[in-house]
Structures are given as C-alpha cells and as structure tokens.
Design a protein around this motif. Sequence first.
Motif, PDB file in Angstrom:
ATOM      1  N   UNK A 224     -12.907  11.616  -0.532  1.00  0.00           N
ATOM      2  CA  UNK A 224     -12.503  10.246  -0.863  1.00  0.00           C
ATOM      3  C   UNK A 224     -10.994  10.153  -1.029  1.00  0.00           C
ATOM      4  N   UNK A 225     -10.353   9.305  -0.213  1.00  0.00           N
ATOM      5  CA  UNK A 225      -8.924   9.060  -0.348  1.00  0.00           C
ATOM      6  C   UNK A 225      -8.699   7.926  -1.340  1.00  0.00           C
ATOM      7  N   UNK A 226      -7.705   8.032  -2.207  1.00  0.00           N
ATOM      8  CA  UNK A 226      -7.395   6.916  -3.116  1.00  0.00           C
ATOM      9  C   UNK A 226      -6.853   5.730  -2.339  1.00  0.00           C
ATOM     10  N   UNK A 227      -6.905   4.563  -2.966  1.00  0.00           N
ATOM     11  CA  UNK A 227      -6.536   3.322  -2.292  1.00  0.00           C
ATOM     12  C   UNK A 227      -5.113   3.344  -1.757  1.00  0.00           C
ATOM     13  N   UNK A 228      -4.183   3.917  -2.513  1.00  0.00           N
ATOM     14  CA  UNK A 228      -2.800   3.916  -2.044  1.00  0.00           C
ATOM     15  C   UNK A 228      -2.623   4.753  -0.777  1.00  0.00           C
ATOM     16  N   UNK A 229      -3.444   5.783  -0.610  1.00  0.00           N
ATOM     17  CA  UNK A 229      -3.383   6.572   0.615  1.00  0.00           C
ATOM     18  C   UNK A 229      -4.067   5.833   1.762  1.00  0.00           C
ATOM     19  N   UNK A 230      -5.155   5.156   1.474  1.00  0.00           N
ATOM     20  CA  UNK A 230      -5.816   4.364   2.510  1.00  0.00           C
ATOM     21  C   UNK A 230      -4.900   3.257   3.029  1.00  0.00           C
ATOM     22  N   UNK A 231      -4.107   2.686   2.143  1.00  0.00           N
ATOM     23  CA  UNK A 231      -3.167   1.661   2.586  1.00  0.00           C
ATOM     24  C   UNK A 231      -2.200   2.209   3.625  1.00  0.00           C
ATOM     25  N   UNK A 232      -1.914   3.497   3.540  1.00  0.00           N
ATOM     26  CA  UNK A 232      -0.987   4.133   4.468  1.00  0.00           C
ATOM     27  C   UNK A 232      -1.663   4.566   5.756  1.00  0.00           C
ATOM     28  N   UNK A 233      -2.845   5.187   5.674  1.00  0.00           N
ATOM     29  CA  UNK A 233      -3.449   5.833   6.844  1.00  0.00           C
ATOM     30  C   UNK A 233      -4.582   5.045   7.481  1.00  0.00           C
ATOM     31  N   UNK A 234      -5.102   4.038   6.789  1.00  0.00           N
ATOM     32  CA  UNK A 234      -6.293   3.322   7.276  1.00  0.00           C
ATOM     33  C   UNK A 234      -5.963   1.866   7.571  1.00  0.00           C
ATOM     34  N   UNK A 235      -4.918   1.649   8.321  1.00  0.00           N
ATOM     35  CA  UNK A 235      -4.445   0.281   8.568  1.00  0.00           C
ATOM     36  C   UNK A 235      -5.415  -0.538   9.408  1.00  0.00           C
ATOM     37  N   UNK A 236      -6.310   0.121  10.156  1.00  0.00           N
ATOM     38  CA  UNK A 236      -7.295  -0.600  10.959  1.00  0.00           C
ATOM     39  C   UNK A 236      -8.673  -0.638  10.302  1.00  0.00           C
ATOM     40  N   UNK A 237      -8.777  -0.087   9.103  1.00  0.00           N
ATOM     41  CA  UNK A 237     -10.041  -0.153   8.370  1.00  0.00           C
ATOM     42  C   UNK A 237     -11.123   0.779   8.882  1.00  0.00           C
TER      43      UNK A 237
END
Length: 451
Positions: free
Chosen positions: A54-67
């Motif tokens: 599980x990646x934290x939200x702040x990391x997802x904001x960086x790496x998961x820009x397409x969801x």
Amino acid sequence: MTQAERFLLVSADSHVAPPPASFRPYLEKEYLDRLDELESENEQFLGWTGKLGAFPEEELDLIDTEGAIRSGGVDENFVLERRLTEMDREGIAAELVLVGAQTATTPFFGATNRPYPADVRAAGARAYHRWFGDVLAKSGGRLIGVANPGPAHDIEESVRELRWAAEHGFRSVAVPGVILDDDLPPLWDEHYDSFWETCADLGLVLSVHAGHGHPQGKWFGFLEQIFGADDEKDGREMLQALLNTKGGPLDLDYIPARVTWSLMLGGVFDRYPNLQLALTECRSDWVPAMMALLDERYRRGDTPLKKSPSEYWHGHCWAGASSIKASEVRLRHEIGVDRIMFGRDYPHPESTWPNTFDWFREAFTGLPVDEVRAIVGDNAIRCYGLDREALQKVADRIGPRSQDLKLESDVDPRIVDHFAKRAGYRKSYEKIDSDEVSSLFVDDLAATSNA
C-alpha cells in the motif's frame, strides 16, 4: 513516423495471483478439502501483504496520475480484461507471467506458502496450469505462461505435464527445485534428462526466479516474524525493512548462479544445445564478475566444461532485468546487450508500473535506439520464440512512438527518487564474494565428478 517504427514492448516478468476459490473447478476432487486450509492461509497472507503493497496518498499523487493503482489495478491482476487494459496503458504488446503476487497466496506449491506435502503441491500446480491455460487461450497471444514443474520426484509425470503446458500456451517452465527438497537429486543427475530433453524439443525456456531453491514456508515465516513483532508499524517502513534485511528478497542470492553453473558442469547445455535458461528478478549486474571468476577457474583445465562459462552464458542464458537498475544498464555490454530482457514486474509494489515510460526515459537516456529496442522487446521475442509479426500488429496499435519515450532524461527527480525507494534503482553493483563463490563451485565440481 510509420506505424512499424513504434516500439514493440515485451515484459519478461510479471505475475498473477487469483484468489484460492478460482482453482475450485480445476482442482482434482481428492484435494478439494485442502482449499479451506488455503483460504485460511490466504486471509493471513493478505493481512501482511496489504501493508507491504500500500502506497500512502502523497506517493500516489506522484506516481498514480492516471489512477491505475487507485482504481484497482493491483487487486485485479488476475482479471484478463483489466490486465490487458494495464498493458495497453503502458504499450506492452505481450508479457511473461509467473504465478505469485501480494494479492493472493499460491495454490499450495509456492515459496510463500506454508509447507505442503509433495502430492498436494503437484495437484496445485496442475490446477494452476489449467486455470491459467484458459486465461492464455483468451489473451490473443499477449500473455506468455511460465509453468511449474511440481515436486519433480516422478519425472515422467512432470514430463507429461510439460507437454500439456506447451500445448496450452506456456513458453517456459521453472527449473526443478523451486522448493528446496532434500529428496530431489542435484540438477546434473540423469534423473532430469527426459525433462531437459522435453524442454529442448518443445522450446520451453527454463526459468529461475528470485526465491528459487528455498524451503517452503521460509518467506511465510519471515513475514509472520516481521508483522507479528509490532502490528502498529507503518507498512512502508516494514517493506523497507524486508527489502534491506540480510536474506531478504533483494539480497544477493547465489542460488540462481549455482543453478546456472550446475547445468554447465552437468553437461546439460552440451547434450541439449537448444536449451535456454532465463534468470528473472535475480538482478544481473553480478553476471560479468561471476563469469570472469568462473572463466579463470575454467582455465585451469580440470573441469568437465567443453566451453568457458562465459561462452555458455552468451549461448544459453538470459538476464530478466526486472525494474531494470542503473547499474545493469551501465553493464549491458558485459552482461550481453542481446541477453538482457526488461521486465516491468506488474503488479508488485517494486514494479515499473504504472510509470514504465518514465522508467525508460530515466534508465535509457542516451542509449542507441537499437539497443533499447533489443532490451525492451526484441530479446524476449528471441528467447521465448514469440510471433513477432503478430505482436508487431499489437504494437502498431498501442506501442509508444519515439517521441513518446524521447529517451532523454526529463523525468521529475521526485519520481526517480521513488524508483530508488521502491526498487533499489540506484543500488550499486552487486559485489560477489569470490571466496564463497569459489568454494561453492569447487563443491559442485567435486560432486559432478563423483556422480
């Protein structure tokens, strides 16, 4: 820019892990009562791996820009339509698929399972083959299966399963001994000759993946120890502890090298000159130093080798560079630029997905385009004997153009930092212990000489 100039991408490493209930229609009836046991194991397994992946939200904001992650791209790895969507997203025409991921335990035969008897492991392997065989049949040739040899005590039974797998879309099979088993003979024993012969005849590439050759239950116990110590620890901190612990999955492990030289010493490559071996997710920056050391030992003239270890490597062996490291790119010519295969390692948390294009831009900056094409697709096509024409048609539809990749480093430094955090992208060269390697090699040389 013509359609044919699109990059043809083939990932030589990915994973699939369906829930245990998926195997109920495929598991032989005398083993169906073991599924409850597997379900219980799976529940405990997911309680741990959910924290690891599980990646934290702040990391997802960086790496998961397409969801891709937020919309379930990890958990739905076993759903064919979703898997193809994630391949299309990153321009992957085809990918090699091994069993095992953080989303479910393996059906009895995996290194991450609790220990199971040999017959149960064999039944689980057959059930997995038949489940994934059905998936392969619907994938349009875009998924490439890696079979499991099972316990391999009855080698003729293993050979029969090999033939079934080859007829149903599998292009590779793990080397016997995936699970350490003291009842199995060493790889140079004639016990395996019909297995090697069948693989050579059918074009099945031998596979060694990280974690090969360890006792079943080792990693389950390892996870149990880490997560049982303090339930309140942050999942990402636990992941880093796991990856940096001596004996952890990113620690240099000589088992893949030992498998490789065992096949050399046993004359397997000499007897079956078409046989190929792929080492996947084992890192490959140790290969030049290892081969140089073995070549030096070979020059003494007291081994049964008909060629130098380097010659065997460049004629029979392939490096599946999962989440390719900067050090591996720098050593590509010494490893063999015609022998390295990129693997995106989907859906593992250390994978290049969903940032594969950025990974390419960072790792391959300044490289000749023909070398990049070899590493990201052409080598895998040659290794596994894939249908280039059919895959090119897929690439013409989804493959990236040169301007999409650019192959120049303009990647956000924060994303590169994340590559280093999640997959050791900047790790220095793996250093081999010359004394330990020499000792292991001499032990195996003596054993083959006395066989």
